[in-house]
Design a protein around this motif. Structure first.
Motif, PDB file in Angstrom:
ATOM      1  N   THR A  47       9.620 102.446 -32.404  1.00  0.00           N
ATOM      2  CA  THR A  47       9.317 102.998 -33.730  1.00  0.00           C
ATOM      3  C   THR A  47       9.924 104.388 -33.800  1.00  0.00           C
ATOM      4  OG1 THR A  47       7.565 103.328 -35.372  1.00  0.00           O
ATOM      5  CG2 THR A  47       7.128 104.119 -33.153  1.00  0.00           C
ATOM      6  N   SER A  48      10.014 104.911 -35.003  1.00  0.00           N
ATOM      7  CA  SER A  48      10.575 106.241 -35.181  1.00  0.00           C
ATOM      8  C   SER A  48       9.742 107.011 -36.194  1.00  0.00           C
ATOM      9  CB  SER A  48      12.031 106.153 -35.663  1.00  0.00           C
ATOM     10  OG  SER A  48      12.122 105.432 -36.882  1.00  0.00           O
ATOM     11  N   GLY A  56      18.226 106.926 -41.242  1.00  0.00           N
ATOM     12  CA  GLY A  56      18.569 105.516 -41.051  1.00  0.00           C
ATOM     13  C   GLY A  56      18.191 104.947 -39.706  1.00  0.00           C
ATOM     14  N   VAL A  57      17.404 105.679 -38.918  1.00  0.00           N
ATOM     15  CA  VAL A  57      16.952 105.170 -37.618  1.00  0.00           C
ATOM     16  C   VAL A  57      15.879 104.098 -37.869  1.00  0.00           C
ATOM     17  CG1 VAL A  57      15.865 105.735 -35.424  1.00  0.00           C
ATOM     18  CG2 VAL A  57      17.443 107.363 -36.500  1.00  0.00           C
ATOM     19  N   ALA A  66      21.038 104.484 -32.680  1.00  0.00           N
ATOM     20  CA  ALA A  66      20.112 105.476 -33.222  1.00  0.00           C
ATOM     21  C   ALA A  66      20.704 106.881 -33.147  1.00  0.00           C
ATOM     22  CB  ALA A  66      18.789 105.416 -32.472  1.00  0.00           C
ATOM     23  N   LYS A  67      21.336 107.187 -32.022  1.00  0.00           N
ATOM     24  CA  LYS A  67      21.934 108.521 -31.840  1.00  0.00           C
ATOM     25  C   LYS A  67      23.112 108.717 -32.784  1.00  0.00           C
ATOM     26  CE  LYS A  67      21.391 112.230 -29.229  1.00  0.00           C
ATOM     27  NZ  LYS A  67      20.122 112.976 -29.166  1.00  0.00           N
ATOM     28  N   ALA A  69      23.311 107.393 -35.776  1.00  0.00           N
ATOM     29  CA  ALA A  69      22.722 107.602 -37.101  1.00  0.00           C
ATOM     30  C   ALA A  69      22.132 108.998 -37.233  1.00  0.00           C
ATOM     31  CB  ALA A  69      21.646 106.543 -37.371  1.00  0.00           C
ATOM     32  N   CYS A  70      21.560 109.493 -36.121  1.00  0.00           N
ATOM     33  CA  CYS A  70      20.912 110.813 -36.140  1.00  0.00           C
ATOM     34  C   CYS A  70      21.245 111.537 -34.839  1.00  0.00           C
ATOM     35  CB  CYS A  70      19.394 110.650 -36.297  1.00  0.00           C
ATOM     36  SG  CYS A  70      18.475 112.199 -36.334  1.00  0.00           S
ATOM     37  N   PRO A  71      22.321 112.307 -34.810  1.00  0.00           N
ATOM     38  CA  PRO A  71      22.779 112.960 -33.570  1.00  0.00           C
ATOM     39  C   PRO A  71      21.737 113.849 -32.900  1.00  0.00           C
ATOM     40  CG  PRO A  71      24.472 113.063 -35.264  1.00  0.00           C
ATOM     41  CD  PRO A  71      23.242 112.562 -35.937  1.00  0.00           C
ATOM     42  N   HIS A  72      20.830 114.450 -33.670  1.00  0.00           N
ATOM     43  CA  HIS A  72      19.829 115.338 -33.083  1.00  0.00           C
ATOM     44  C   HIS A  72      18.491 114.630 -32.862  1.00  0.00           C
ATOM     45  CE1 HIS A  72      19.581 115.552 -37.451  1.00  0.00           C
ATOM     46  NE2 HIS A  72      18.384 116.091 -37.386  1.00  0.00           N
ATOM     47  N   LEU A  73      18.535 113.299 -32.781  1.00  0.00           N
ATOM     48  CA  LEU A  73      17.331 112.502 -32.547  1.00  0.00           C
ATOM     49  C   LEU A  73      16.762 112.789 -31.158  1.00  0.00           C
ATOM     50  CD1 LEU A  73      15.535 110.149 -33.663  1.00  0.00           C
ATOM     51  CD2 LEU A  73      17.093 108.577 -32.484  1.00  0.00           C
TER      52      LEU A  73
END
Length: 329
Positions: A47-48, A56-57, A66-67, A69-73
């Motif tokens: 989950t996120s 968009g994760v 996932a990374k 879609a969101c580099p600073h995840l």
């Protein structure tokens, strides 16, 4: 008028539960895009947080996707002990509002408030009080759906997410379902949706009007259940408790199909902990562990294994269930 004659069922669904619990237990994660993952090297998103979902994760993505879609995840390894403890504490709060509580899964519960909602100033006031109590106690949000049965209550909670409240009274059920896609109904997965679409059925209204004979021919006895669902009818009672049970079990319907082994193992661990905790609470132990899997086409796989001695230990139950899972091709 007439609402008092129907059951009033409340579905309490925690918002991004695992991620929310992690954010509240670590202040540095609050307001940050995070994703909860398993402990393995090659893993998927369980989950996120809503901050991550804005990029968009999604659940089921692998770490690389996932990374991207969101580099600073920020990735957080899930802690099932933490989640099941919070689930148990939530259960104590629910029983302040009604004794009729079904803990359906680690992040979801059904409450029959038919006989108690007036004590809290009505359905809306009761829902508001419960949401505020959970937020104050745990610092996390939940969505509440209310309806005349668990099917409609669950649908209402899904439509009201996140951090929402929706009450679907009996007189509003038909209009709500008329143009609603069948996939929105709890229990109708992708494969069933495609089969219904091939029959020219895409909305709940169409499903409710479909001849039961045609549905039975295509789906067997499940056809009658599908027609009832299309009409907003669900006669399943809440599973409150069993006195002196011959078996202890828990199950959950997943929000979407899953295929990754690590993701499946996380759900199996959650269920194992719920079974083990319940057994320990009531002083029970058992030698047989059974695993049941229902696929989207309603095909059901069930198999059990016998242990050398009785147990109520979560890890023993978990590893026994995994040994059964290993036998599935």
């Amino acid at each position: 008028m007439g609402h008092a004659m129907s059951k009033i069922i409340m579905c309490v669904d925690m918002d991004a539960f695992f991620a929310s619990v992690e954010q509240q237990s670590n202040s540095r994660l609050r307001g940050q895009p995070i994703a909860v993952i398993g402990s393995g090297g090659r893993t998927v998103i369980t989950t996120s947080s809503y901050e991550a979902r804005q990029f968009g994760v999604k659940t089921g993505m692998n770490v690389y996707e996932a990374k991207k879609a969101c580099p600073h995840l920020i990735f957080v390894v899930g802690d099932n002990t933490k989640y099941t403890h919070t689930c148990a504490e939530l259960g104590k709060i629910y029983t302040r509002f009604t004794p009729h509580v079904e803990i359906y899964s680690v992040d979801e519960a059904f409450l029959d408030i038919t006989g108690t909602y007036r004590l809290f100033g009505g359905v809306e006031a009761m829902g508001k009080t419960l949401k505020e109590l959970i937020r104050k106690r745990f610092g996390i949000n939940c969505t509440i759906g209310v309806g005349p049965n668990i099917l409609i209550a669950k649908l209402a909670s899904d439509l009201a997410k996140p951090d929402g409240f929706m009450w679907v009274t009996p007189d509003r059920v038909a209009s709500l379902l008329e143009d609603l896609p069948v996939k929105k109904l709890w229990g109708i997965g992708r494969h069933t949706e495609k089969k219904l679409e091939a029959m020219g059925i895409t909305t709940c209204g169409e499903l409710g009007r479909a001849p039961v004979s045609i549905l039975r021919r295509r789906f067997g006895f499940i056809g009658e259940l599908l027609k009832a669902m299309g009409m907003g009818i669900c006669e399943r009672p809440l599973v409150i408790h069993e006195e002196e049970p011959k078996s202890i079990g828990h199950g959950m319907t997943l929000p979407r199909d899953i295929y990754e082994r690590e993701q499946i193992e996380m759900y199996v661990l959650q269920l194992s902990e719920m079974v083990g905790r319940r057994a320990r609470k009531h002083g029970y132990a058992g030698r047989k562990v059974s695993l049941t899997i229902r696929y989207t086409d309603f095909h059901t796989f069930t198999k059990q294994t016998t242990l050398p001695s009785c147990t109520n230990d979560t890890h023993v139950i978990y590893h026994s269930a995994l040994s059964i899972l290993d036998t599935i091709r």
